[in-house]
Motif scaffolding. Structure first.
Motif, PDB file in Angstrom:
ATOM      1  N   LEU A 101     -50.106  21.385 -17.148  1.00  0.00           N
ATOM      2  CA  LEU A 101     -49.303  21.089 -18.335  1.00  0.00           C
ATOM      3  C   LEU A 101     -48.176  22.099 -18.504  1.00  0.00           C
ATOM      4  O   LEU A 101     -47.026  21.733 -18.754  1.00  0.00           O
ATOM      5  CB  LEU A 101     -50.180  21.100 -19.592  1.00  0.00           C
ATOM      6  N   VAL A 102     -48.533  23.374 -18.378  1.00  0.00           N
ATOM      7  CA  VAL A 102     -47.543  24.438 -18.566  1.00  0.00           C
ATOM      8  C   VAL A 102     -46.466  24.331 -17.492  1.00  0.00           C
ATOM      9  O   VAL A 102     -45.275  24.466 -17.761  1.00  0.00           O
ATOM     10  CB  VAL A 102     -48.213  25.836 -18.542  1.00  0.00           C
ATOM     11  N   LEU A 152     -52.058  32.891  -7.065  1.00  0.00           N
ATOM     12  CA  LEU A 152     -51.752  32.434  -8.421  1.00  0.00           C
ATOM     13  C   LEU A 152     -50.974  31.124  -8.372  1.00  0.00           C
ATOM     14  O   LEU A 152     -50.122  30.927  -7.520  1.00  0.00           O
ATOM     15  CB  LEU A 152     -50.905  33.475  -9.147  1.00  0.00           C
ATOM     16  N   HIS A 153     -51.298  30.256  -9.292  1.00  0.00           N
ATOM     17  CA  HIS A 153     -50.528  29.019  -9.483  1.00  0.00           C
ATOM     18  C   HIS A 153     -49.165  29.445 -10.052  1.00  0.00           C
ATOM     19  O   HIS A 153     -49.107  30.407 -10.828  1.00  0.00           O
ATOM     20  CB  HIS A 153     -51.290  28.149 -10.479  1.00  0.00           C
ATOM     21  N   PRO A 154     -48.062  28.745  -9.699  1.00  0.00           N
ATOM     22  CA  PRO A 154     -46.761  29.175 -10.220  1.00  0.00           C
ATOM     23  C   PRO A 154     -46.716  29.270 -11.746  1.00  0.00           C
ATOM     24  O   PRO A 154     -46.022  30.121 -12.287  1.00  0.00           O
ATOM     25  CB  PRO A 154     -45.784  28.126  -9.692  1.00  0.00           C
ATOM     26  N   ALA A 155     -47.490  28.438 -12.427  1.00  0.00           N
ATOM     27  CA  ALA A 155     -47.503  28.489 -13.904  1.00  0.00           C
ATOM     28  C   ALA A 155     -48.030  29.834 -14.385  1.00  0.00           C
ATOM     29  O   ALA A 155     -47.590  30.354 -15.408  1.00  0.00           O
ATOM     30  CB  ALA A 155     -48.372  27.360 -14.460  1.00  0.00           C
ATOM     31  N   TRP A 162     -42.582  23.680 -18.173  1.00  0.00           N
ATOM     32  CA  TRP A 162     -41.581  24.643 -17.685  1.00  0.00           C
ATOM     33  C   TRP A 162     -40.471  23.917 -16.916  1.00  0.00           C
ATOM     34  O   TRP A 162     -39.296  24.168 -17.094  1.00  0.00           O
ATOM     35  CB  TRP A 162     -42.247  25.711 -16.808  1.00  0.00           C
ATOM     36  N   ASN A 163     -40.871  23.000 -16.053  1.00  0.00           N
ATOM     37  CA  ASN A 163     -39.872  22.275 -15.274  1.00  0.00           C
ATOM     38  C   ASN A 163     -39.001  21.385 -16.142  1.00  0.00           C
ATOM     39  O   ASN A 163     -37.816  21.225 -15.875  1.00  0.00           O
ATOM     40  CB  ASN A 163     -40.538  21.479 -14.147  1.00  0.00           C
ATOM     41  N   GLN A 164     -39.628  20.840 -17.191  1.00  0.00           N
ATOM     42  CA  GLN A 164     -38.869  20.042 -18.147  1.00  0.00           C
ATOM     43  C   GLN A 164     -37.838  20.928 -18.855  1.00  0.00           C
ATOM     44  O   GLN A 164     -36.682  20.559 -19.015  1.00  0.00           O
ATOM     45  CB  GLN A 164     -39.849  19.448 -19.174  1.00  0.00           C
ATOM     46  N   PHE A 165     -38.286  22.095 -19.238  1.00  0.00           N
ATOM     47  CA  PHE A 165     -37.414  23.075 -19.885  1.00  0.00           C
ATOM     48  C   PHE A 165     -36.239  23.429 -18.969  1.00  0.00           C
ATOM     49  O   PHE A 165     -35.075  23.430 -19.381  1.00  0.00           O
ATOM     50  CB  PHE A 165     -38.240  24.321 -20.239  1.00  0.00           C
ATOM     51  N   LEU A 166     -36.558  23.695 -17.700  1.00  0.00           N
ATOM     52  CA  LEU A 166     -35.498  24.037 -16.747  1.00  0.00           C
ATOM     53  C   LEU A 166     -34.520  22.883 -16.579  1.00  0.00           C
ATOM     54  O   LEU A 166     -33.310  23.075 -16.482  1.00  0.00           O
ATOM     55  CB  LEU A 166     -36.107  24.354 -15.376  1.00  0.00           C
ATOM     56  N   MET A 195     -39.978  28.529 -23.461  1.00  0.00           N
ATOM     57  CA  MET A 195     -40.247  27.100 -23.347  1.00  0.00           C
ATOM     58  C   MET A 195     -41.070  26.581 -24.520  1.00  0.00           C
ATOM     59  O   MET A 195     -41.414  25.411 -24.563  1.00  0.00           O
ATOM     60  CB  MET A 195     -40.932  26.788 -22.022  1.00  0.00           C
ATOM     61  N   GLY A 196     -41.356  27.454 -25.495  1.00  0.00           N
ATOM     62  CA  GLY A 196     -41.953  26.973 -26.736  1.00  0.00           C
ATOM     63  C   GLY A 196     -43.404  27.345 -26.973  1.00  0.00           C
ATOM     64  O   GLY A 196     -43.984  26.941 -27.971  1.00  0.00           O
ATOM     65  N   LEU A 197     -44.017  28.090 -26.043  1.00  0.00           N
ATOM     66  CA  LEU A 197     -45.387  28.556 -26.316  1.00  0.00           C
ATOM     67  C   LEU A 197     -45.310  29.798 -27.208  1.00  0.00           C
ATOM     68  O   LEU A 197     -44.310  30.510 -27.169  1.00  0.00           O
ATOM     69  CB  LEU A 197     -46.082  28.938 -25.002  1.00  0.00           C
ATOM     70  N   ASP A 198     -46.342  30.066 -28.017  1.00  0.00           N
ATOM     71  CA  ASP A 198     -46.244  31.276 -28.850  1.00  0.00           C
ATOM     72  C   ASP A 198     -46.497  32.527 -28.013  1.00  0.00           C
ATOM     73  O   ASP A 198     -46.051  33.602 -28.352  1.00  0.00           O
ATOM     74  CB  ASP A 198     -47.131  31.285 -30.100  1.00  0.00           C
ATOM     75  N   LYS A 199     -47.286  32.367 -26.928  1.00  0.00           N
ATOM     76  CA  LYS A 199     -47.447  33.520 -26.029  1.00  0.00           C
ATOM     77  C   LYS A 199     -47.912  33.043 -24.663  1.00  0.00           C
ATOM     78  O   LYS A 199     -48.247  31.866 -24.481  1.00  0.00           O
ATOM     79  CB  LYS A 199     -48.429  34.530 -26.619  1.00  0.00           C
TER      80      LYS A 199
END
Ligand SMILES: [Zn+2]
Length: 223
Positions: free
Chosen positions: A135-136, A96-99, A140-144, A110-114
């Motif tokens: 993108l996700v 799996l990709h970390p995202a 996520w990294n921006q959020f962190l 981080m702002g996604l609805d789900k």
């Protein structure tokens, strides 16, 4: 990675020599010639399993080979069939990709609805799936990054206001909520003797917000 020969042997209920378990060479009763099944050979274990190289050899009948041949002989099918099946299985358990490992609550934070339906999107449109993953992950990294910056400001203000313990506690709590550790990183930045310039600026700003009279702040000066 090759299948583990010891796992294969236990799945097929081979009898191991207890003393040899956990060693590089593990001995077992040979299921191919069954020579060591005889009562007078109770203490003999002719099959040797090399648990590092995943190969086997019987010292009596001479049967030997790699783990795929071992599986083929035990199952009574061809080696090619075993290898084929193994390849298909490894492909289906792809990494799996970390995202994709982000949980639903992390996605919402981080702002996604789900949480995106990764499997569905992947089946439907592979290029978009790959793009969305990136993108996700970036978001996520921006959020962190923002969370870290906020934690850092909190820390700086708390040191000025002597509420350091509370701040560390709050950061720890937030860290748990988010499910990503950053308290140590934030503390490490604080204790660096030469901090990056943007960190110094951030600190000046944080101090200023905490107590504008005591810490006048002019962004121009700090550039
Ligand atoms: Zn044998």
């Amino acid at each position: 990675m090759l299948p583990n020969i010891l796992d294969v042997a236990s799945e097929h209920k081979l009898t191991f020599q207890p003393r040899s378990l956990g060693k590089k060479q593990t001995l077992a009763k040979c299921p191919f010639c069954r020579e060591d099944d005889q009562p007078r050979k109770r203490k003999k274990y002719y099959l040797s399993l090399n648990t590092q190289e995943q190969i086997f050899k019987c010292w009596y009948c001479g049967e030997s080979g790699g783990v795929f041949r071992f599986m083929a002989l035990l199952e009574g099918v061809s080696e090619n069939e075993v290898i084929d099946r193994y390849r298909k299985k490894s492909r289906s358990t792809y990494k799996l990709h970390p995202a994709e490992k982000l949980t639903s609550s992390q996605c919402r934070m981080m702002g996604l609805d789900k949480k995106p339906d990764w499997m569905g999107i992947r089946k439907f449109d592979y290029p978009s799936y790959k793009k969305l993953r990136e993108l996700v992950w970036k978001a996520w990294n921006q959020f962190l990054q923002n969370e870290k910056r906020f934690a850092y400001q909190l820390l700086v203000i708390s040191i000025a206001g002597r509420t350091y313990g509370k701040a560390v506690e709050a950061i720890g709590k937030r860290e748990k909520e988010i499910g990503a550790p950053f308290l140590k990183e934030v503390l490490d930045i604080y204790s660096l003797s030469e901090r990056p310039r943007q960190i110094n600026r951030l600190e000046a700003l944080a101090l200023h917000i905490g107590d504008p009279l005591k810490y006048p702040y002019s962004p121009m000066e700090k550039e």
